[in-house]
Scaffold this active site. Structure first.
Site, mmCIF file in Angstrom:
data_model
loop_
_atom_site.group_PDB
_atom_site.id
_atom_site.type_symbol
_atom_site.label_atom_id
_atom_site.label_comp_id
_atom_site.label_asym_id
_atom_site.label_seq_id
_atom_site.Cartn_x
_atom_site.Cartn_y
_atom_site.Cartn_z
ATOM 1 N N GLY A 9 0.837 -1.193 0.000
ATOM 2 C CA GLY A 9 0.000 0.000 0.000
ATOM 3 C C GLY A 9 0.871 1.241 0.000
ATOM 4 O O GLY A 9 2.082 1.165 -0.163
ATOM 5 N N MET A 11 2.403 4.837 1.791
ATOM 6 C CA MET A 11 2.857 5.215 3.122
ATOM 7 C C MET A 11 1.627 5.515 3.975
ATOM 8 O O MET A 11 0.564 5.865 3.449
ATOM 9 C CB MET A 11 3.755 6.455 3.043
ATOM 10 C CG MET A 11 5.006 6.279 2.203
ATOM 11 S SD MET A 11 5.989 7.797 2.068
ATOM 12 C CE MET A 11 6.698 7.893 3.704
ATOM 13 N N CYS A 13 -0.421 3.672 5.703
ATOM 14 C CA CYS A 13 -1.603 2.801 5.701
ATOM 15 C C CYS A 13 -1.472 1.658 6.702
ATOM 16 O O CYS A 13 -2.275 0.721 6.695
ATOM 17 C CB CYS A 13 -1.886 2.262 4.301
ATOM 18 S SG CYS A 13 -0.747 0.977 3.748
ATOM 19 N N GLY A 14 -0.470 1.726 7.575
ATOM 20 C CA GLY A 14 -0.374 0.757 8.656
ATOM 21 C C GLY A 14 0.324 -0.540 8.317
ATOM 22 O O GLY A 14 0.117 -1.550 9.000
ATOM 23 N N SER A 16 3.564 -1.434 8.662
ATOM 24 C CA SER A 16 4.465 -1.893 9.724
ATOM 25 C C SER A 16 3.686 -2.333 10.960
ATOM 26 O O SER A 16 4.075 -3.285 11.645
ATOM 27 C CB SER A 16 5.462 -0.789 10.083
ATOM 28 O OG SER A 16 6.331 -0.522 8.999
ATOM 29 N N ASP A 85 9.766 -6.454 6.523
ATOM 30 C CA ASP A 85 9.183 -5.119 6.396
ATOM 31 C C ASP A 85 10.073 -4.234 5.524
ATOM 32 O O ASP A 85 11.251 -4.511 5.341
ATOM 33 C CB ASP A 85 9.015 -4.500 7.786
ATOM 34 C CG ASP A 85 8.050 -3.322 7.787
ATOM 35 O OD1 ASP A 85 7.138 -3.296 6.924
ATOM 36 O OD2 ASP A 85 8.197 -2.428 8.638
ATOM 37 N N GLU A 86 9.471 -3.158 5.005
ATOM 38 C CA GLU A 86 10.166 -2.251 4.074
ATOM 39 C C GLU A 86 10.729 -3.043 2.892
ATOM 40 O O GLU A 86 11.841 -2.788 2.408
ATOM 41 C CB GLU A 86 11.284 -1.475 4.785
ATOM 42 C CG GLU A 86 10.826 -0.710 6.013
ATOM 43 C CD GLU A 86 9.852 0.431 5.719
ATOM 44 O OE1 GLU A 86 9.607 0.717 4.520
ATOM 45 O OE2 GLU A 86 9.329 1.029 6.667
ATOM 46 N N ALA A 87 9.943 -3.996 2.413
ATOM 47 C CA ALA A 87 10.412 -4.919 1.375
ATOM 48 C C ALA A 87 10.633 -4.240 0.034
ATOM 49 O O ALA A 87 11.299 -4.808 -0.844
ATOM 50 C CB ALA A 87 9.421 -6.076 1.220
ATOM 51 N N GLN A 88 10.102 -3.034 -0.146
ATOM 52 C CA GLN A 88 10.366 -2.320 -1.399
ATOM 53 C C GLN A 88 11.842 -2.031 -1.579
ATOM 54 O O GLN A 88 12.317 -1.862 -2.700
ATOM 55 C CB GLN A 88 9.566 -1.014 -1.458
ATOM 56 C CG GLN A 88 10.035 0.097 -0.527
ATOM 57 C CD GLN A 88 9.401 0.022 0.842
ATOM 58 O OE1 GLN A 88 8.765 -0.957 1.197
ATOM 59 N NE2 GLN A 88 9.552 1.096 1.620
#
Length: 230
Positions: A9, A11, A13-14, A16, A85-88
């Site tokens: 999604g 930034m 949008c919850g 994490s 997390d932060e997989a982008q």
């Protein structure tokens, strides 16, 4: 069967928060997991949410081999799931390594990240996740544009003006934070989420406020975490 699931999604949008909730739900059932992150807003080796939750995690570097890391630990003590997390910010090769973890070890992988950058271009890691994931899901909590519509795009501002060119990776945040990221000659960088219409028009909350279209709170444009230019 184990799955590779990508929660994606904008930034704010919850993602994490959801990553930490997924970890909690599995841990209370006695499952053993590993947490990975890269360029979290709060610093190195932690997954943090804007509502104040945080958990230690393993920091992913450019040369981290996620298959090696997970398989090595799996031999020492069985791993049931992985939260990434932060997989982008992961490389396409690292995403492929996560897919191998699912297929060869039978370990569930839950990845969380932003799909596209401030230029509306796919992050390489996110693109590979979309290509390989068993499921792609959108978090239930929707981020909102200043106009009240669902936010679908991430906007970057430099000295208050929205920009659509520049380094893809300059890590920042949206929400209630003190100050913004001052990167010297480049300017002061902040982030904001917008609907597609206002992103295309480059109409940020500040622009709308200047036109008298909306009463913008002081915290609409956010502070940022340390830059990680690439």
């Amino acid at each position: 069967m184990a799955e590779l699931v990508f929660f994606s999604g904008t930034m704010d949008c919850g993602k994490s928060t959801l990553a930490l909730q997924v970890d909690h739900n599995h841990r209370v059932q006695g499952r053993q997991g590993l947490l990975f992150t890269r360029f979290d807003r709060s610093g190195e080796a932690v997954i943090s949410s804007r509502i104040g939750l945080a958990r230690p995690a393993l920091e992913v570097a450019e040369d981290t081999d996620l298959w090696h890391e997970v398989s090595r630990r799996h031999r020492e003590r069985p791993v049931d799931y992985v939260v990434a997390d932060e997989a982008q910010f992961f490389s396409p090769e690292q995403v492929e390594q996560l897919a191998r973890v699912v297929d060869d070890l039978g370990v569930d992988v839950f990845a969380f990240g932003i799909t596209s950058d401030f230029r509306t271009r796919l992050f390489p890691g996110s693109a590979r996740l979309v290509e390989l994931a068993d499921r792609v899901q959108v978090p239930q909590v929707e981020a909102l544009c200043w106009c009240g519509a669902r936010a679908t795009h991430n906007a970057r501002t430099v000295d208050g003006a929205m920009v659509v060119a520049g380094e893809q990776v300059v890590v920042g945040d949206v929400g209630e934070r003190e100050g913004t990221l001052d990167v010297g000659p480049v300017g002061t960088i902040a982030y904001e989420v917008l609907c597609r219409r206002h992103h295309v028009r480059r109409e940020t909350a500040a622009v709308a406020a200047a036109r008298g279209e909306v009463d913008v709170r002081a915290d609409v444009s956010a502070g940022s975490a340390p830059a990680a230019p690439r």
